[in-house]
Motif scaffolding. Sequence first.
Motif, PDB file in Angstrom:
ATOM      1  N   LYS A 130       0.745  -1.167   0.013  1.00 27.85           N
ATOM      2  CA  LYS A 130      -0.059   0.110  -0.035  1.00 27.85           C
ATOM      3  C   LYS A 130       0.783   1.288  -0.022  1.00 27.85           C
ATOM      4  O   LYS A 130       0.459   2.109  -0.641  1.00 27.85           O
ATOM      5  N   ARG A 131       1.990   1.199   0.697  1.00 29.64           N
ATOM      6  CA  ARG A 131       2.869   2.331   0.793  1.00 29.64           C
ATOM      7  C   ARG A 131       3.576   2.479  -0.612  1.00 29.64           C
ATOM      8  O   ARG A 131       3.586   3.575  -1.165  1.00 29.64           O
ATOM      9  N   CYS A 132       4.016   1.462  -1.314  1.00 32.16           N
ATOM     10  CA  CYS A 132       4.528   1.699  -2.558  1.00 32.16           C
ATOM     11  C   CYS A 132       3.548   2.204  -3.679  1.00 32.16           C
ATOM     12  O   CYS A 132       3.853   3.062  -4.390  1.00 32.16           O
ATOM     13  N   VAL A 133       2.010   1.817  -3.361  1.00 31.51           N
ATOM     14  CA  VAL A 133       1.143   2.197  -4.352  1.00 31.51           C
ATOM     15  C   VAL A 133       1.004   3.689  -4.225  1.00 31.51           C
ATOM     16  O   VAL A 133       0.739   4.273  -5.187  1.00 31.51           O
ATOM     17  N   ALA A 134       0.863   3.939  -2.934  1.00 28.97           N
ATOM     18  CA  ALA A 134       0.621   5.520  -2.569  1.00 28.97           C
ATOM     19  C   ALA A 134       1.921   6.170  -3.181  1.00 28.97           C
ATOM     20  O   ALA A 134       1.550   7.580  -3.530  1.00 28.97           O
ATOM     21  N   LEU A 135       2.982   5.695  -3.433  1.00 27.03           N
ATOM     22  CA  LEU A 135       3.897   6.615  -4.118  1.00 27.03           C
ATOM     23  C   LEU A 135       4.409   6.315  -5.616  1.00 27.03           C
ATOM     24  O   LEU A 135       4.993   6.942  -5.859  1.00 27.03           O
ATOM     25  N   SER A 136       3.243   5.796  -6.306  1.00 29.19           N
ATOM     26  CA  SER A 136       3.499   5.281  -7.484  1.00 29.19           C
ATOM     27  C   SER A 136       3.679   6.669  -8.602  1.00 29.19           C
ATOM     28  O   SER A 136       4.275   6.329  -9.472  1.00 29.19           O
ATOM     29  N   GLY A 137       3.242   7.728  -8.165  1.00 33.59           N
ATOM     30  CA  GLY A 137       3.450   8.696  -9.154  1.00 33.59           C
ATOM     31  C   GLY A 137       4.742   9.415  -8.968  1.00 33.59           C
ATOM     32  O   GLY A 137       5.298  10.224  -9.691  1.00 33.59           O
ATOM     33  N   GLN A 138       5.420   9.192  -7.791  1.00 38.18           N
ATOM     34  CA  GLN A 138       6.915   9.657  -7.361  1.00 38.18           C
ATOM     35  C   GLN A 138       8.017   8.619  -8.044  1.00 38.18           C
ATOM     36  O   GLN A 138       9.006   9.261  -7.874  1.00 38.18           O
ATOM     37  N   LEU A 139       7.645   7.607  -7.627  1.00 32.70           N
ATOM     38  CA  LEU A 139       9.068   6.529  -7.727  1.00 32.70           C
ATOM     39  C   LEU A 139       9.252   6.437  -9.175  1.00 32.70           C
ATOM     40  O   LEU A 139       8.159   6.513 -10.210  1.00 32.70           O
TER      41      LEU A 139
END
Length: 157
Positions: free
Chosen positions: A67-76
């Motif tokens: 969930k944390r990784c998905v929340a950062l999807s626009g920045q990663l």
Amino acid sequence: MREASAEDQAELSAKAGRPVLWAVQVTADGWDVLLYARRRDASATTVPPEPGLQKVAMRRTDLEILKRCVALSGQLRGGPVAGLEVAVEGARFHAPSNRWIMHVDGAQMHSMAYAFFLERHGGSAAPANRFARIYGVVYPPQPLDFTPEAERETTSR
């Protein structure tokens, strides 16, 4: 649920032939909750996955990493692949195994391995090791190429 009154407990004690020290009555809302919970658990286990999808059983802490990784999807820069967000949001809890169940394809499996790779370097290696051990998917970091051609290519960008 509603706790039984002293009179109800006395009546139950008389019927049972022994003292009833505690009793509850399931209310209409309680019955609805039980029915809904049963249907929710059944739908998570009886819905067949689409062809080509693999069942993945995650611990709650591993799901939080995703969930944390998905929340950062626009920045990663190497963010999650398409569809992983839907799979993570659609994860259903399976009480007997104490795991969150989701169905993903091969690209999403590699994307999950990448999320665990990030966690390995920012927190704990246990989720990445567990994922690799159970599903055999490891995110291999790309080796850096220090040849002069690669150096020119990166400086010209």
